[in-house]
Design an enzyme around this catalytic site. Structure first.
Site, PDB file in Angstrom:
ATOM      1  N   TYR A   1      41.431   2.181  33.284  1.00 51.23           N
ATOM      2  CA  TYR A   1      41.490   3.451  33.130  1.00 51.23           C
ATOM      3  C   TYR A   1      42.371   4.306  33.555  1.00 51.23           C
ATOM      4  CZ  TYR A   1      36.488   4.089  34.308  1.00 51.23           C
ATOM      5  OH  TYR A   1      34.693   4.463  34.406  1.00 51.23           O
TER       6      TYR A   1
ATOM      7  N   GLU B   1      42.460   7.972  33.518  1.00 48.93           N
ATOM      8  CA  GLU B   1      42.178   9.578  32.498  1.00 48.93           C
ATOM      9  C   GLU B   1      43.337  10.528  32.680  1.00 48.93           C
ATOM     10  OE1 GLU B   1      39.329   8.206  34.802  1.00 48.93           O
ATOM     11  OE2 GLU B   1      37.596   9.263  33.969  1.00 48.93           O
TER      12      GLU B   1
ATOM     13  N   ASP C   1      37.546  19.393   9.770  1.00 48.28           N
ATOM     14  CA  ASP C   1      37.555  18.036  10.604  1.00 48.28           C
ATOM     15  C   ASP C   1      37.188  17.611   8.911  1.00 48.28           C
ATOM     16  OD1 ASP C   1      35.341  15.591  10.843  1.00 48.28           O
ATOM     17  OD2 ASP C   1      33.925  16.346  11.554  1.00 48.28           O
TER      18      ASP C   1
ATOM     19  N   THR D   1      37.855  11.048  12.521  1.00 46.71           N
ATOM     20  CA  THR D   1      37.923   9.781  13.328  1.00 46.71           C
ATOM     21  C   THR D   1      38.554   8.731  12.885  1.00 46.71           C
ATOM     22  OG1 THR D   1      36.598   8.883  10.760  1.00 46.71           O
ATOM     23  CG2 THR D   1      35.126  10.131  12.975  1.00 46.71           C
TER      24      THR D   1
ATOM     25  N   LYS E   1      37.364   5.630   9.487  1.00 42.53           N
ATOM     26  CA  LYS E   1      36.531   5.978   7.507  1.00 42.53           C
ATOM     27  C   LYS E   1      38.013   5.343   6.781  1.00 42.53           C
ATOM     28  CE  LYS E   1      33.291   8.438   9.327  1.00 42.53           C
ATOM     29  NZ  LYS E   1      33.130   9.985   9.884  1.00 42.53           N
TER      30      LYS E   1
ATOM     31  N   ARG F   1      37.075   2.773  15.587  1.00 43.63           N
ATOM     32  CA  ARG F   1      36.188   3.012  15.551  1.00 43.63           C
ATOM     33  C   ARG F   1      36.187   3.626  17.072  1.00 43.63           C
ATOM     34  NH1 ARG F   1      31.603   3.326  13.695  1.00 43.63           N
ATOM     35  NH2 ARG F   1      32.084   1.788  12.471  1.00 43.63           N
TER      36      ARG F   1
HETATM   37  N1  DSN Z   1      28.332   8.995  10.012  1.00 42.34           N
HETATM   38  C1  DSN Z   1      29.504  10.005   9.322  1.00 42.34           C
HETATM   39  C2  DSN Z   1      29.220   9.690   8.103  1.00 42.34           C
HETATM   40  O1  DSN Z   1      28.295   8.312   8.247  1.00 42.34           O
HETATM   41  O2  DSN Z   1      29.588  10.453   7.382  1.00 42.34           O
HETATM   42  C3  DSN Z   1      29.846  11.295   9.895  1.00 42.34           C
HETATM   43  O3  DSN Z   1      29.692  11.230  10.770  1.00 42.34           O
END
Ligand code: DSN
Length: 483
Positions: free
Chosen positions: A69, A71, A246, A275, A278, A284
């Site tokens: 943990y 935090e 974003d 994120t 991607k 993730r």
């Molecule tokens: N789930 C992502 C996407 O496929 O674009 C965005 O949140």
């Protein structure tokens, strides 16, 4: 030339040993993990938001950091014994700052939604004097009804958010009702030009002047073009908004220096979220970058809106960010974009219609109405032929967000696998050949269905075979042989 024995690589040994240990406790889970790599190896993955993290990234996650943990923030934890977590988080944040040229990086968010929530809360905390919630009559959060949300929004000073509309490629977390952002803020959307499908900055400016948002949000999950963040910042400044970007989808293109200058959000936005899994090709998770003025508020993300950080994932983020700082990642990012163009050109040459007529990032949005199909039908038919995509609304979609008229196609994953422009032209051929030979099914009412479809005899088998041949030339995780 030496031929390496792939069953003897350190990667093969590591994953095999790990699976043997798991198998000793719950063999079904070891089997499922083994089955997953086989499924991934066998599928032509065009989901624009997915990728394949490196073995080093994957291995950095499977360890005892998961037990801790932590935090709080580096050096200021709510738990004792966080010395090594501090080390990991500091290295990840340092890589993030250096890679993106950001003043501050917060690497704890567990996902993109979390990162956005941290950012929204940070901007609210920085800019809005909050009266006590009790004053607004808010009871338990779970019990909040529409009137309560109304009171909560009032307590927050009736703040407004302006973001891209869903059908133009915006994201649910940019102020839409199914997400809490749509309950915290009054939302208005900007769309794209009806003729060109391109972002119309004059229309964004006009909407911002009229709506006067606290946050102007830029970024997308299905817009196939670059966004000029310099102009977006000018608009934000003109109306006194904070510019939030974003960049979840295109962070890898920023990291890989394909999106630079006006198209790099970091020098222009006060706060940037992403994120990490991607196009950035990490584990993730999520991340927030911001300028120093927002750093203190952002660092309150946990425990303000996040559960305990995941130190094992922060370790993997550090590894992925270190990878992204290598010259090879810039080459990868350029190939992602070149490949998207090859895919788009290949489809257009075969008569398909793409939203905006093409792409200049990692994705293309195919309007499947020209094939007489809905997105849902096209998605299903392609999947039957071993091609994994997702349906997506197109601007002013007559079929709505469930059936849709579009298919979103992305190149980050297959580029990691090593496909080149020629390979993507072949992918275009496979997609076109499936969709040409698919017809809508008939609903129980006798009317044409929006969901079911009929795929021509033998098409799925033929195309799946061609897709498998293509994938065989580009093995996934070639250094991982599970035996
Ligand atoms: N789930 C992502 C996407 O496929 O674009 C965005 O949140």
């Amino acid at each position: 030339m030496t031929t390496e024995n792939m069953s003897a690589t350190p990667e093969s040994t590591a994953f095999r040993t790990a699976l043997d240990v798991v198998r000793g406790v719950e063999p079904r889970i070891a089997d499922a993990i083994g089955a997953e790599i086989e499924d991934q190896r066998a599928s032509l993955k065009l989901i624009a938001s997915e990728n394949y993290a490196s073995p080093a990234v994957l291995l950095a996650m499977g360890n005892w950091f998961s037990d801790k943990y932590a935090e709080g923030t580096i050096g200021r934890r709510f738990y004792a014994g966080c010395r090594n977590v501090d080390t990991v988080e500091a290295i990840a944040a340092e890589h993030a700052r250096e890679l993106f040229g950001a003043q501050h990086a917060y690497v704890q968010p567990h996902s993109g939604i979390d990162a956005n929530l941290v950012a929204f809360w940070a901007v609210l905390a920085q800019r809005v004097e909050l009266p006590a919630l009790e004053q607004a009559g808010v009871r338990q959060v779970n019990d909040l009804g529409e009137e309560d949300w109304e009171r909560l929004r009032k307590a927050l000073g009736d703040q407004r958010m302006l973001g891209m509309s869903l059908d133009a490629g915006g994201h649910l977390t940019h102020g839409f009702r199914p997400n809490i952002s749509g309950k915290m803020f009054h939302q208005r959307s900007y769309g794209t030009d009806p003729e060109t499908g391109l972002l119309d900055y004059d229309a964004v400016r006009a909407a911002a002047r009229e709506f006067r948002p606290l946050i102007l949000i830029a970024g997308y999950s299905a817009y196939p073009r670059r966004v000029n963040f310099r102009i977006m910042r000018e608009i934000a400044d003109e109306v006194g908004a904070t510019l939030m970007v974003d960049m979840a989808h295109f962070a890898g293109l920023v990291a890989g220096k394909v999106l630079t200058g006006d198209f790099d959000p970091v020098p222009h936005a006060q706060i940037v979220t992403t994120t990490t899994h991607k196009s950035l090709r990490g584990p993730r998770g999520g991340m927030v970058l911001c300028d120093d003025s927002l750093a203190d508020q952002v660092d309150r993300g946990c425990p303000m809106v996040l559960g305990g950080p995941l130190p094992h994932v922060m370790a993997a983020k550090a590894v992925a960010l270190a990878e992204a700082r290598q010259p090879a990642f810039q080459d990868y990012a350029q190939r992602v974009v070149d490949n998207a163009r090859a895919l788009a050109d290949g489809l257009t040459r075969r008569g398909a219609r793409l939203v905006t007529g093409g792409t200049d990032n990692h994705l293309a949005l195919l309007d499947v109405s020209g094939y007489g199909l809905t997105g849902r039908q096209a998605e299903g038919a392609l999947l039957d032929a071993g091609i994994v995509t997702n349906r997506n609304a197109i601007p002013r979609d007559p079929n709505g967000a469930w059936y849709t008229s579009g298919i979103r196609l992305g190149t980050p994953a297959l580029t990691t696998r090593g496909l080149t422009a020629d390979g993507f032209d072949e992918v275009a051929e496979l997609i076109d050949s499936v969709l040409r030979r698919t017809t809508p099914g008939t609903a129980k009412s006798g009317k044409p269905s929006k969901a079911t479809y009929v795929l021509g005899e033998g098409v799925a088998k033929e195309v799946a075979g061609r897709a498998a041949d293509l994938l065989d030339k580009h093995p996934l995780y070639p250094r991982v042989d599970l035996g």
